[in-house]
Design a protein around this motif. Structure first.
Motif, PDB file in Angstrom:
ATOM      1  N   GLY A 191     -49.042  65.752  20.615  1.00 10.02           N
ATOM      2  CA  GLY A 191     -48.191  66.470  20.107  1.00 10.02           C
ATOM      3  C   GLY A 191     -48.373  68.092  20.387  1.00 10.02           C
ATOM      4  N   PHE A 192     -48.036  68.635  19.335  1.00 11.56           N
ATOM      5  CA  PHE A 192     -47.550  70.105  20.047  1.00 11.56           C
ATOM      6  C   PHE A 192     -47.704  70.707  18.550  1.00 11.56           C
ATOM      7  CE2 PHE A 192     -46.889  74.220  20.222  1.00 11.56           C
ATOM      8  CZ  PHE A 192     -46.653  75.223  21.063  1.00 11.56           C
ATOM      9  N   MET A 193     -49.600  71.651  18.332  1.00  7.11           N
ATOM     10  CA  MET A 193     -49.487  73.188  17.483  1.00  7.11           C
ATOM     11  C   MET A 193     -48.993  74.349  18.248  1.00  7.11           C
ATOM     12  SD  MET A 193     -52.029  72.650  14.587  1.00  7.11           S
ATOM     13  CE  MET A 193     -51.633  70.679  14.950  1.00  7.11           C
ATOM     14  N   GLY A 194     -48.598  74.970  17.378  1.00  4.21           N
ATOM     15  CA  GLY A 194     -48.139  76.364  17.822  1.00  4.21           C
ATOM     16  C   GLY A 194     -48.034  77.239  16.577  1.00  4.21           C
ATOM     17  N   LEU A 221     -42.356  64.762  22.885  1.00  4.93           N
ATOM     18  CA  LEU A 221     -42.858  64.860  22.215  1.00  4.93           C
ATOM     19  C   LEU A 221     -43.182  64.289  20.932  1.00  4.93           C
ATOM     20  CD1 LEU A 221     -44.828  67.216  22.707  1.00  4.93           C
ATOM     21  CD2 LEU A 221     -43.367  68.354  21.348  1.00  4.93           C
ATOM     22  N   ALA A 222     -44.054  63.196  21.115  1.00  2.80           N
ATOM     23  CA  ALA A 222     -44.436  62.513  19.810  1.00  2.80           C
ATOM     24  C   ALA A 222     -44.249  62.987  18.698  1.00  2.80           C
ATOM     25  CB  ALA A 222     -45.686  61.698  19.430  1.00  2.80           C
ATOM     26  N   GLU A 223     -44.882  64.181  18.297  1.00  4.97           N
ATOM     27  CA  GLU A 223     -44.909  65.055  17.221  1.00  4.97           C
ATOM     28  C   GLU A 223     -44.860  66.367  16.909  1.00  4.97           C
ATOM     29  OE1 GLU A 223     -44.463  66.244  12.726  1.00  4.97           O
ATOM     30  OE2 GLU A 223     -43.990  63.523  14.325  1.00  4.97           O
ATOM     31  N   TRP A 224     -44.773  67.030  16.560  1.00 10.47           N
ATOM     32  CA  TRP A 224     -45.052  68.947  16.251  1.00 10.47           C
ATOM     33  C   TRP A 224     -45.103  69.366  15.503  1.00 10.47           C
ATOM     34  CZ3 TRP A 224     -40.488  67.054  17.680  1.00 10.47           C
ATOM     35  CH2 TRP A 224     -39.411  67.537  17.065  1.00 10.47           C
ATOM     36  N   GLU A 225     -46.004  71.028  15.190  1.00  6.02           N
ATOM     37  CA  GLU A 225     -45.843  71.660  14.117  1.00  6.02           C
ATOM     38  C   GLU A 225     -45.809  73.560  14.061  1.00  6.02           C
ATOM     39  OE1 GLU A 225     -46.600  72.319  10.330  1.00  6.02           O
ATOM     40  OE2 GLU A 225     -46.407  70.100  10.117  1.00  6.02           O
ATOM     41  N   SER A 242     -54.033  66.500   9.825  1.00  7.85           N
ATOM     42  CA  SER A 242     -52.385  66.262   8.830  1.00  7.85           C
ATOM     43  C   SER A 242     -51.393  65.573  10.274  1.00  7.85           C
ATOM     44  CB  SER A 242     -51.815  67.540   8.194  1.00  7.85           C
ATOM     45  OG  SER A 242     -50.040  67.155   7.903  1.00  7.85           O
ATOM     46  N   MET A 243     -50.786  65.982  11.366  1.00 10.99           N
ATOM     47  CA  MET A 243     -50.741  65.489  11.607  1.00 10.99           C
ATOM     48  C   MET A 243     -51.230  64.353  12.732  1.00 10.99           C
ATOM     49  SD  MET A 243     -49.634  67.268  15.968  1.00 10.99           S
ATOM     50  CE  MET A 243     -48.779  68.548  15.621  1.00 10.99           C
ATOM     51  N   LEU A 244     -52.364  63.909  12.976  1.00 10.98           N
ATOM     52  CA  LEU A 244     -53.043  62.798  12.770  1.00 10.98           C
ATOM     53  C   LEU A 244     -52.683  61.496  11.335  1.00 10.98           C
ATOM     54  CD1 LEU A 244     -56.522  63.666  15.058  1.00 10.98           C
ATOM     55  CD2 LEU A 244     -53.975  62.394  16.085  1.00 10.98           C
ATOM     56  N   GLU A 245     -52.989  62.111  10.524  1.00 12.34           N
ATOM     57  CA  GLU A 245     -52.704  61.550   9.562  1.00 12.34           C
ATOM     58  C   GLU A 245     -51.077  60.483   9.093  1.00 12.34           C
ATOM     59  OE1 GLU A 245     -52.512  60.915   4.475  1.00 12.34           O
ATOM     60  OE2 GLU A 245     -54.030  62.580   5.698  1.00 12.34           O
ATOM     61  N   LYS A 246     -49.683  61.661  10.110  1.00 10.32           N
ATOM     62  CA  LYS A 246     -48.929  61.289  10.080  1.00 10.32           C
ATOM     63  C   LYS A 246     -48.516  60.760  11.079  1.00 10.32           C
ATOM     64  CE  LYS A 246     -46.529  65.068   9.103  1.00 10.32           C
ATOM     65  NZ  LYS A 246     -45.704  66.412  10.001  1.00 10.32           N
ATOM     66  N   ASP A 251     -52.860  60.630  21.340  1.00 12.59           N
ATOM     67  CA  ASP A 251     -53.588  60.121  22.332  1.00 12.59           C
ATOM     68  C   ASP A 251     -54.367  61.537  23.028  1.00 12.59           C
ATOM     69  OD1 ASP A 251     -51.585  60.732  24.309  1.00 12.59           O
ATOM     70  OD2 ASP A 251     -51.855  58.380  24.960  1.00 12.59           O
ATOM     71  N   PHE A 252     -52.966  62.610  22.692  1.00 11.66           N
ATOM     72  CA  PHE A 252     -53.380  64.232  22.939  1.00 11.66           C
ATOM     73  C   PHE A 252     -52.650  65.065  22.487  1.00 11.66           C
ATOM     74  CE2 PHE A 252     -53.206  68.111  25.629  1.00 11.66           C
ATOM     75  CZ  PHE A 252     -54.210  67.563  26.304  1.00 11.66           C
ATOM     76  N   MET A 253     -53.640  66.013  21.936  1.00 16.18           N
ATOM     77  CA  MET A 253     -52.726  67.341  20.943  1.00 16.18           C
ATOM     78  C   MET A 253     -52.730  68.254  21.973  1.00 16.18           C
ATOM     79  SD  MET A 253     -51.461  68.738  18.378  1.00 16.18           S
ATOM     80  CE  MET A 253     -52.468  67.036  16.716  1.00 16.18           C
TER      81      MET A 253
END
Length: 343
Positions: A191-194, A221-225, A242-246, A251-253
């Protein structure tokens, strides 16, 4: 009621005041304070002591009318609140303090129209040089930089075409190297968060390089925010939860900066997650403050102080010499810390 206060005490001090206090001519005082001409050490010391005792500060704007510049370097940056640019300023100051130049800072909040206004105001004071963050500017700002007639150094980024000089790192390369390291460590659900991705061109370039490296390795990319504003630590905690709940099988952020990464790290440790074996994390910048955490976040050192020093050295070298523009690309350094598996 009659005002008996001494209004002369509030008038600006002049060369004549220093001349009378030191017992030498105004011309000699001027030579000493401008560090010009042949003046004996004893006379120089006498004038400097008199000026210091009076609290006299030379009017450099008057001198600038002749030279068409003042001994100021305009430093235009997006922010002073995220612990990145203070380190850049430290590098700039460490070089300029050995000269007659002083940095003057303008803040843009990552807004192109505000950067344009700050640049206009800074240039109206006829500084001796400009250090400005980034390579992306409005057309009006680009025109001002091209026609400033003084050394211009764009900092932090070298993925583009500078107006004059540039010093920084390739953010696309930094993103690619992080993506490659994550895949090499065996992580696949990433996942990615920016933050400020629409305005922070350098964060966007890292993201593009990162996604490119994953795609080359056959991973999407599995998920991003993406988010705007707010406390970095608090947002890191909140959005990681929130992302881990979704997407619970991540296995990586990868975070766009160390501060939101640190918030995510605190949350994951509270949840008892197995870091780095079951879950890995990484940020960007190599912020010194976070080295005090019990667990060291994986990151990439963005060479902030070195960038500041190199930019200031470019300004100093070009003040009185007609040197061609140049670009210095520093190498970002990946630090796996304690949150990424290593071979």
């Amino acid at each position: 009621m009659t005002d008996t206060s001494d209004s002369s005490a509030r008038r600006p001090l002049t060369l004549r005041d220093v001349s009378e206090a030191s017992g030498v001519s105004e011309m000699t005082v001027s030579r000493v304070l401008r560090n010009r001409g042949d003046v004996s050490d004893a006379t120089r010391a006498k004038v400097q002591e008199a000026a210091r005792a009076l609290g006299y500060v030379p009017n450099k704007i008057a001198g600038a009318l002749a030279s068409n510049r003042v001994n100021l370097v305009a430093v235009i940056i997006p922010s002073m609140s995220n612990m990145v640019f203070p380190e850049v300023m430290g590098g700039i100051s460490s070089v300029l303090e050995e000269t007659d130049l002083q940095p003057v800072v303008g803040i843009t909040d990552y807004l192109p129209e505000k950067e344009e206004k700050v640049l206009y105001e800074m240039l109206s004071w006829r500084p001796s040089g400009i250090i400005i963050a980034g390579l992306e500017h409005t057309e009006a700002a680009r025109a001002m930089l091209r026609n400033a007639g003084i050394p211009v150094v764009e900092i932090m980024d070298t993925d583009g075409n500078p107006t004059d000089c540039a010093v920084g790192i390739s953010h696309r390369r930094a993103g690619r190297e992080m993506g490659e390291a994550i895949l090499e460590a065996g992580y696949r659900r990433i996942g990615f968060m920016g933050t400020k991705m629409a305005l922070d061109h350098r964060a966007r370039k890292r993201y593009e390089g990162f996604v490119e490296a994953l795609a080359k390795g056959g991973v999407e990319l599995a998920e991003w925010e993406f988010y705007e504003g707010g406390s970095a630590l608090a947002k890191g905690r909140e959005l990681t939860a929130s992302m881990l709940e979704k997407v619970p099988d991540l296995d990586f952020m990868y975070y766009s900066n160390d501060l939101i990464g640190a918030g995510g790290l605190l949350y994951c440790k509270e949840q008892g997650m197995d870091i780095p074996n079951g879950f890995g994390m990484a940020g960007f910048n190599g912020v010194e403050l976070l080295r005090g955490l019990p667990i060291k976040l994986a990151t990439i050192d963005s060479c902030r102080r070195e960038i500041g020093r190199a930019a200031a050295e470019m300004i100093v070298a070009r003040m009185d010499a007609d040197l061609p523009g140049e670009t210095i690309t520093l190498a970002p350094v990946l630090e796996p810390g304690d949150t990424m598996r290593t071979g």
